[in-house]
Design an enzyme around this catalytic site. Structure first.
Site, short mmCIF file in Angstrom:
data_model
loop_
_atom_site.label_atom_id
_atom_site.label_comp_id
_atom_site.label_asym_id
_atom_site.label_seq_id
_atom_site.Cartn_x
_atom_site.Cartn_y
_atom_site.Cartn_z
N LYS A 1 4.51 1.38 -5.68
CA LYS A 1 4.04 0.13 -6.46
C LYS A 1 4.21 -0.14 -7.92
O LYS A 1 4.19 1.02 -8.67
CB LYS A 1 2.54 0.10 -6.52
CG LYS A 1 1.95 -0.05 -4.90
CD LYS A 1 2.29 -1.35 -4.09
CE LYS A 1 1.92 -1.11 -2.72
NZ LYS A 1 2.21 -2.34 -2.09
N LYS B 1 7.82 4.59 -0.84
CA LYS B 1 7.66 3.26 -1.68
C LYS B 1 6.76 3.43 -2.67
O LYS B 1 5.75 4.06 -2.54
CB LYS B 1 7.13 2.07 -0.74
CG LYS B 1 7.33 0.90 -1.38
CD LYS B 1 7.23 -0.48 -0.42
CE LYS B 1 5.70 -0.69 -0.05
NZ LYS B 1 5.88 -1.57 1.16
N GLY C 1 0.28 -0.91 7.04
CA GLY C 1 -1.02 -0.39 6.27
C GLY C 1 -2.02 -1.02 6.36
O GLY C 1 -2.29 -1.58 7.77
N GLU D 1 10.35 -5.24 -3.54
CA GLU D 1 9.64 -6.02 -2.71
C GLU D 1 8.43 -6.90 -3.56
O GLU D 1 8.14 -6.58 -4.51
CB GLU D 1 9.03 -4.85 -2.08
CG GLU D 1 8.01 -5.47 -0.82
CD GLU D 1 7.40 -4.31 0.14
OE1 GLU D 1 7.88 -3.64 0.40
OE2 GLU D 1 6.32 -4.91 0.60
N GLU E 1 5.51 -10.11 3.53
CA GLU E 1 4.24 -9.81 4.11
C GLU E 1 2.96 -11.03 3.82
O GLU E 1 2.14 -11.42 4.47
CB GLU E 1 3.49 -8.53 3.57
CG GLU E 1 3.42 -8.53 2.15
CD GLU E 1 2.78 -7.35 1.35
OE1 GLU E 1 3.49 -6.28 1.05
OE2 GLU E 1 1.49 -7.21 1.41
#
Lengths: 439, 439
Positions: free
Chosen positions: A219, A217, A351, A273, A299
């Site tokens: 960012k 993934k 994480g 996401e 999240e």
């Protein structure tokens, strides 16, 4: 003989992660990964550990919110059964004065989650089982009793939840055995932090593939040209068959997300996401409808009522539960059941500090006793700060190894808590001294 | 010469209102009305006062959240202009570590609102104007600059907001004069608390009509038979032409709300307020579509993103802003503009401690410079605790009298703060002593 909870300890623990840009994203450039940490104890030495993950400032506010829950726990019988854990969850989330501060959102709700999770750690430890297995020993009726269905019944009734759990009952033992043998699929975010330079991104992406991960993934969201370049570099590094998810960490308005994802779509990201505000159900639905990449969020989704609407509105392709934002195991069970009802895969967020440790139990329980599948499902993994836990998450060939130790894998090493206590632990005292010397 | 903020004082103030069931509703049977209260001071003696309203336990958590914002204010120039107030609002709501604790919801967001509102009190006081008038002296461009449009642009762009404000500019002076002469329409909730018996309900309902109110409100949601009886008694007491709103304070699931309102509809309630979870946009839309009574909500709506969706989804007939739940004047300005864009009337929530004092300024500003009308609009009034404020809200013949004193009417009397300080003020010390004596 039922034991009483005789100690309720709250600790403010912080790690100076902002110094190395670990965990940096488009909205959180300088996180100091932290935990507002709670320990329950009984006189005979049983313990339950839980925490809220935060990113630094305000960890003391969260600790104060946990402290406000003390009267609900101290001097009361230690929870052991589904019935006990259901009653504790309801008591914490329905306190008639504290609920004004949410309701069921923000600091006070996360604090309730920490205490609920600590109680699960304690109960599972006393039962001698890891939480995923402890949950998987409960009957469908017990599991349904754990859920607070308030505000859910237009989407999921207790009878429907029971039917989902009963349908998954026959294969439980077989899936638990397979889980112990094979582990649960993982993906890694380690290569993709926004503060890393291109060389570090490429190196870590290649390492991830070599380590057996089938998904990484990145960012995104600060600068479109940078994102196109980084996604292209990552795609070149991992090849066409490894999935690359991208994560905007709430950076965009709806029109921004549509424009940005149109530019990134040619590099075939697996999902986008948190494209926008975690509160924006209708915004996520518009983004899902308006561009070709699948949408994931959760999240920062505050509670089961918002998850319910994400599913009702067809706003997401993947539900990303977090172990430490909602009110603990009980509310996450509600969310797993909602996702199962709507047929949407759950891919947990992890994480931070200890989130991998916690959430693996929920995903594994989902596989064994709720959805009954790991198809299209994957737990996030970030290789940070595991050394501070007594039963750290273990990855083998890109998969989470099923925990075998009793409890929730939530216990931080006492020496780590002491060293990182804020503001007076030695790690922070040393930094203040350094600042004073160089100032 | 710009003054610096040299003091940032935080107080935990609580009133023992639960002893008389004042403020009791279906979800909050025992509120102790409280304020996490902040005072900003400059060296030359200028002051700004703000607060979060809570209902007791957890007020200390909110105070801790206000305390966490101290570095954004102390030692910095006191805000005076739209530009200053825009910068402060953004700084408080976008702190890169604190935002994890919401984002933009719950305790930390309410704390930001208290500090933003204190800054408005200070700036308006220095300008020598009540906040409603201070706002109404700003140009449309200045007002637009106060708004954080993040997550709003799919529903309201800065250009659209500017057009709304420009359209209302010509009549400002005339409406301000009318407001000073006539006041702003109010309704009263004083008769309808759930803990009051039938005789008290009937007596207070008749008094409300005699006092000139054209609308009253009843709490409902605990027991349907009781609610039918109480609504019938109230209807008999006030006659057919006085509006009776009903308020379920989030008690119901969607199917409950539909069933309950079908039973209450024959008594022609003006609106059903907070029928379900404040987070449930789609639930409110389903309730609005599924029964004949108009739907109102907003006092617990966490932020502008949720208000945006209530409007996008056609979920409400009335938007009920609250002065102390979102991030202060700036975010409420965003919500007023959204409501104006969608043509939905704003009927502010008030009561509690000091909420009438604050929110009257926002409704009056809306009348003067945003919506330009008070048609179908009404501010809640509850006759509690006004004696603790230096510039209390004043009702005359069922209308709020426009404040003339500079500032936000937010200042609590110092002797009230001292007496009700928790846990050490004399009001609370006396109660502890009493408990110890009778135990």
């Amino acid at each position: 003989m039922r034991q009483t909870v005789t100690a309720f300890e709250v600790h403010d623990v912080r790690f100076p992660t902002s110094e190395r840009m670990d965990g940096s994203d488009a909205m959180h450039p300088d996180p100091d990964y932290s935990a507002a940490y709670v320990v329950l104890r009984t006189r005979d030495g049983a313990e339950g550990h839980g925490f809220v993950f935060t990113i630094g400032r305000g960890n003391e506010v969260t600790a104060a919110a946990i402290e406000a829950l003390r009267p609900h726990v101290i001097g009361r019988p230690a929870p052991r059964t589904a019935q006990d854990l259901a009653a504790l969850h309801r008591g914490l989330t329905h306190d008639s004065q504290l609920r004004w501060l949410g309701p069921e959102k923000g600091v006070t709700h996360m604090a309730a989650g920490a205490v609920v999770n600590a109680a699960w750690d304690l109960a599972a430890t006393v039962a001698g089982l890891p939480v995923w297995e402890f949950l998987a020993t409960m009957t469908p009726e017990e599991l349904v009793s754990l859920v607070d269905f308030r505000y859910l019944t237009d989407a999921l009734t207790p009878a429907e939840a029971l039917a989902i759990l009963r349908a998954a009952e026959p294969g439980r033992a077989e899936r638990a055995a397979r889980l112990r043998a094979e582990g649960y699929p993982a993906y890694t975010t380690t290569p993709g932090w926004l503060g890393y330079d291109d060389a570090k991104l490429v190196r870590l992406a290649k390492e991830a593939v070599a380590d057996g991960f089938g998904q990484i993934k990145l960012k995104v969201g600060a600068d479109l040209d940078d994102d196109v370049r980084r996604l292209r570099l990552a795609r070149d590094a991992v090849g066409p068959s490894v999935r690359i998810a991208v994560d905007a960490n709430q950076r965009w308005d709806v029109p921004d997300a549509l424009r940005w994802m149109a530019a990134l779509a040619p590099y075939a990201p697996h999902w986008i996401e948190e494209p926008t505000s975690p509160d924006d159900i209708l915004g996520h639905a518009a983004i899902r409808a308006g561009q070709p990449v699948k949408v994931a969020t959760g999240e920062h989704t505050a509670n089961r009522v918002l998850f319910k609407q994400l599913l009702q509105a067809g706003a997401v392709d993947f539900v990303q539960i977090d172990a430490a934002r909602v009110a603990g195991v009980n509310e996450n069970l509600a969310i797993l059941l909602l996702a199962a009802k709507y047929g949407v895969p759950v891919c947990p967020h992890a994480g931070g500090v200890g989130l991998c440790e916690l959430v693996q139990h929920l995903a594994m329980f989902d596989y064994v006793a709720v959805s009954g599948t790991w198809e299209d499902r994957v737990i996030e993994y970030v290789d940070h700060l595991h050394e501070h836990f007594t039963d750290p998450a273990v990855i083998d060939s890109g998969r989470y190894v099923a925990p075998r130790a009793p409890g929730f894998s939530a216990r931080m090493r006492p020496e780590s808590v002491d060293a990182h206590r804020y503001p007076d632990g030695p790690v922070w005292r040393a930094r203040r001294t350094l600042t004073e010397v160089t100032a």
